[in-house]
Write an enzyme that holds these catalytic residues in place. Structure first.
Site, PDB file in Angstrom:
ATOM      1  N   HIS A 142       0.915  -1.207  -0.142  1.00 45.40           N
ATOM      2  CA  HIS A 142       0.013  -0.050  -0.191  1.00 45.40           C
ATOM      3  C   HIS A 142       0.767   1.195   0.070  1.00 45.40           C
ATOM      4  O   HIS A 142       1.985   1.124   0.409  1.00 45.40           O
ATOM      5  CB  HIS A 142      -0.580  -0.263   1.175  1.00 45.40           C
ATOM      6  CG  HIS A 142      -2.141   0.989   1.266  1.00 45.40           C
ATOM      7  ND1 HIS A 142      -1.715   2.172   1.852  1.00 45.40           N
ATOM      8  CD2 HIS A 142      -3.208   0.760   1.144  1.00 45.40           C
ATOM      9  CE1 HIS A 142      -2.852   3.020   1.831  1.00 45.40           C
ATOM     10  NE2 HIS A 142      -3.756   2.150   1.418  1.00 45.40           N
ATOM     11  N   ASP A 219       2.921  -4.858   8.007  1.00 43.20           N
ATOM     12  CA  ASP A 219       1.730  -3.972   7.779  1.00 43.20           C
ATOM     13  C   ASP A 219       0.545  -5.196   7.929  1.00 43.20           C
ATOM     14  O   ASP A 219       0.149  -5.835   6.868  1.00 43.20           O
ATOM     15  CB  ASP A 219       1.774  -3.398   6.441  1.00 43.20           C
ATOM     16  CG  ASP A 219       0.566  -2.778   6.129  1.00 43.20           C
ATOM     17  OD1 ASP A 219      -0.404  -2.679   7.279  1.00 43.20           O
ATOM     18  OD2 ASP A 219       0.445  -2.024   5.214  1.00 43.20           O
ATOM     19  N   GLN A 222      -4.891  -5.284   6.535  1.00 41.79           N
ATOM     20  CA  GLN A 222      -5.635  -6.245   6.042  1.00 41.79           C
ATOM     21  C   GLN A 222      -5.836  -7.738   6.976  1.00 41.79           C
ATOM     22  O   GLN A 222      -7.057  -8.043   6.849  1.00 41.79           O
ATOM     23  CB  GLN A 222      -5.587  -6.526   4.616  1.00 41.79           C
ATOM     24  CG  GLN A 222      -5.777  -5.188   3.798  1.00 41.79           C
ATOM     25  CD  GLN A 222      -6.974  -4.691   3.798  1.00 41.79           C
ATOM     26  OE1 GLN A 222      -8.015  -5.552   3.892  1.00 41.79           O
ATOM     27  NE2 GLN A 222      -7.326  -3.375   3.477  1.00 41.79           N
ATOM     28  N   LYS A 245     -10.378  -1.085  10.467  1.00 44.31           N
ATOM     29  CA  LYS A 245     -10.601  -2.281   9.689  1.00 44.31           C
ATOM     30  C   LYS A 245     -10.715  -3.236  10.658  1.00 44.31           C
ATOM     31  O   LYS A 245     -10.901  -4.529  10.123  1.00 44.31           O
ATOM     32  CB  LYS A 245      -9.455  -2.461   8.820  1.00 44.31           C
ATOM     33  CG  LYS A 245      -9.226  -1.389   7.524  1.00 44.31           C
ATOM     34  CD  LYS A 245      -8.196  -1.475   6.806  1.00 44.31           C
ATOM     35  CE  LYS A 245      -8.545  -0.536   5.587  1.00 44.31           C
ATOM     36  NZ  LYS A 245      -7.147   0.179   5.290  1.00 44.31           N
ATOM     37  N   CYS A 383      -4.618   2.652  -3.637  1.00 49.27           N
ATOM     38  CA  CYS A 383      -3.235   3.028  -2.877  1.00 49.27           C
ATOM     39  C   CYS A 383      -2.429   2.359  -3.290  1.00 49.27           C
ATOM     40  O   CYS A 383      -1.599   1.764  -2.419  1.00 49.27           O
ATOM     41  CB  CYS A 383      -3.938   3.440  -1.340  1.00 49.27           C
ATOM     42  SG  CYS A 383      -4.844   4.680  -1.285  1.00 49.27           S
TER      43      CYS A 383
END
Lengths: 425, 148
Positions: A142, A219, A222, A245, A383
């Site tokens: 991202h 990261d 998600q 999220k 993104c």
């Protein structure tokens, strides 16, 4: 697949394939927004990779906090302030348990995952990355896991290296291994791609990095709402998540950092709460995690995030993953049957994301038309412009799933895509 | 579907399928690149202007049906017009796609097919990307002229 087929051959619950006590309708009842209609159609919210909806448990917590528990933390001697402090620190403990950190002090509250990455870049990064050094990321990052490192590398005279991906959207692990060396000061990699759905073999990635003595940031924006995360088992040095999220509030996220690294890192921002004592001659800093949380934090957000991870844990990742796996496989088959549709991101190990292009129709036109059918999907580059370049598409349409989605909503999407064909011929 | 047909009028779909004046304009006097970073739409407008009149214009790039058709119809609409007329046309087009209260402007001709865009605020930028790019191309030339 005709409209009649898709609406009559499947049960709306979509969870019949597992024996887990998971009733998607009971889950949906806990998310008030899902009862909304979009015009005369039911709302099919399939943009969870952008943000998830919020359950009553989170909404009620926020409301209760502001209605009856609001006070600033860490300073007041009165009961209300102490209660707020306990609730805030209690939420830190919940997030620490959720990510399996060794201790709550390893959890820094941030605004979002982006801020978590920037925090590491500006503290750990500035101190560890010098001229001629390298930071390694991947093609599927991202922008939030690209730009902070570009900024750092530019500032320090360092070099950003990029691990390529395959045509199905998998990390090229051989290439990754060959990019790691004595100059590599950090590897920052996404756990699960937001535009491809690929779930990276992060444990293996960490092992490759550790063999070269390279610290790893993951990261987890998600991944964290689809699968359990155990930062100690992964062995990573940093892990970032974002609250909105995780079925939690916007404006709150968390950075996990290994205690030894956090202790050695300089502060991120200066201000109240991050200090131990201040004189004009000399300021001493507070201990972690407070050293990294200058100013009044998003107290309500943190407490709301605590409620959100409790909610997820209550449902259970076993049940969530089983439901979402079944839904992904149903959606993959249904979308693949749409004429002219091509899925972008077909890694064997993927979760909950269906990025696609449709012959002769730009993603934006798809997005607008399916919206008129009550279906909310994302269109654009998500993104991840380098991913679009890698697959040589200007944009994709993306349906992304969460625990409350149903096969009926997938059917609604497919039927809406048929409308796209009607318009564009 | 009736709402959708307001947006995706046959003329728009036709210009999306077969864009007019699409391609490279060799040795163009003026050009500019337009980019909508949010959606990835990219286009280049190239034109020749003789005595303040647009003598030729072409565009290339990729984008959604609205942005492509808008660029295509724009190139048709500005050929032979003076730069002042082009800018005035842009003003009227901008009003057409953004102002729900605006009456139908008969002087817009074929460009009036974009009236439906005003009901889709997220798509306004698609419709005006080509125009912004055109104006950028034209204004750069004026900057150059003014500095000489």
């Amino acid at each position: 697949m005709s409209d009649a087929d898709v609406t009559t051959t499947h049960t709306p619950t979509g969870s019949t394939a597992t024996d887990a006590p998971f009733d998607v309708e009971r889950i949906r009842e806990q998310f008030p927004i899902l009862a909304q209609r979009a015009g005369d159609k039911p709302l099919a919210y399939l943009d969870n990779a952008a943000t998830t909806q919020k359950p009553h448990a989170v909404l009620d917590t926020l409301s209760r906090y502001y209605a009856s528990e609001n006070a600033n933390i860490h300073r007041g001697v009165y009961a209300l302030s102490q209660q707020a402090t306990e609730a805030y620190e209690g939420a830190r403990g919940k997030v620490a348990r959720f990510l399996h950190a060794a201790e709550p002090a390893e959890i820094i509250f941030t605004r979002n995952a982006t801020e978590g990455i920037n925090l590491v870049a500006q503290t750990f990064g500035r101190r560890q990355v010098g001229a001629g050094d390298e930071v390694v990321i991947s093609t599927m990052e991202h922008h939030s896991n690209i730009v902070p490192w570009q900024m750092l590398c530019e500032e320090q005279g360092a070099r950003l290296r990029v691990v390529p991906i395959t045509d199905t959207g998998e990390l090229m692990l051989d290439e990754l291994a060959s990019l790691l060396g004595p100059r590599t000061k950090l590897l920052s990699i996404v756990h699960m791609s937001n535009s491809l759905g690929t779930v990276n073999p992060v444990r293996q990635v960490v092992e490759l990095a550790q063999a070269q003595g390279v610290p790893v940031l993951i990261d987890g924006s998600q991944a964290a709402y689809h699968m359990p995360v155990d930062v100690q088992a992964l062995g990573c040095d940093f892990y970032v998540v974002t609250g909105h999220k995780l079925y939690g509030p916007t404006g709150i996220g968390a950075l996990y950092g290994r205690r030894a690294l956090l202790d050695a890192m300089p502060p991120y921002q200066g201000g109240g709460d991050m200090i131990r004592s201040v004189t004009f001659e000399r300021t001493t800093y507070n201990d972690v995690p407070h050293k990294f949380e200058a100013g009044t934090p998003h107290i309500a957000g943190a407490i709301g995030l605590g409620a959100a991870v409790d909610f997820i844990t209550g449902v259970g990742f076993g049940a969530i993953a089983a439901h979402e796996r079944q839904l992904l496989s149903y959606a993959t088959a249904a979308l693949s049957a749409v004429p002219g549709l091509r899925l972008i991101g077909t890694a064997p190990n993927k979760a909950s994301i269906l990025s696609f292009v449709l012959d002769g129709v730009h993603a934006h036109d798809i997005g607008t038309i399916v919206d008129t059918e009550g279906v909310a999907i994302r269109t654009g580059h998500h993104c991840t412009q380098p991913v679009m370049d890698r697959f040589q598409v200007p944009a994709t349409a993306r349906a992304s799933l969460a625990m409350y989605n149903t096969t009926a909503e997938i059917d609604q999407l497919v039927s809406a895509l048929n409308k796209v064909r009607e318009v564009f011929g | 579907m009736s709402d959708l047909r307001e947006l995706y009028q046959e003329v728009i779909l036709d210009h999306n399928r077969s864009p007019r004046n699409f391609g490279v304009l060799e040795d163009a006097m003026l050009h500019a690149d337009g980019h909508n970073p949010l959606c990835g739409d990219k286009l280049t407008i190239a034109l020749n202007v003789v005595d303040e009149v647009v003598t030729d214009v072409r565009f290339e790039g990729s984008g959604c049906a609205i942005s492509k058709a808008s660029a295509s119809l724009m190139t048709e609409g500005i050929k032979g017009k003076t730069l002042d007329e082009v800018k005035a046309l842009f003003e009227r087009f901008h009003q057409l796609v953004t102002d729900r209260a605006a009456p139908t402007d008969a002087t817009l001709g074929k460009l009036a097919v974009f009236a439906g865009v005003r009901d889709y605020p997220a798509r306004v930028k698609c419709a005006i990307l080509a125009w912004h790019t055109l104006i950028a191309a034209v204004d750069n030339s004026q900057d150059q002229i003014s500095t000489e």
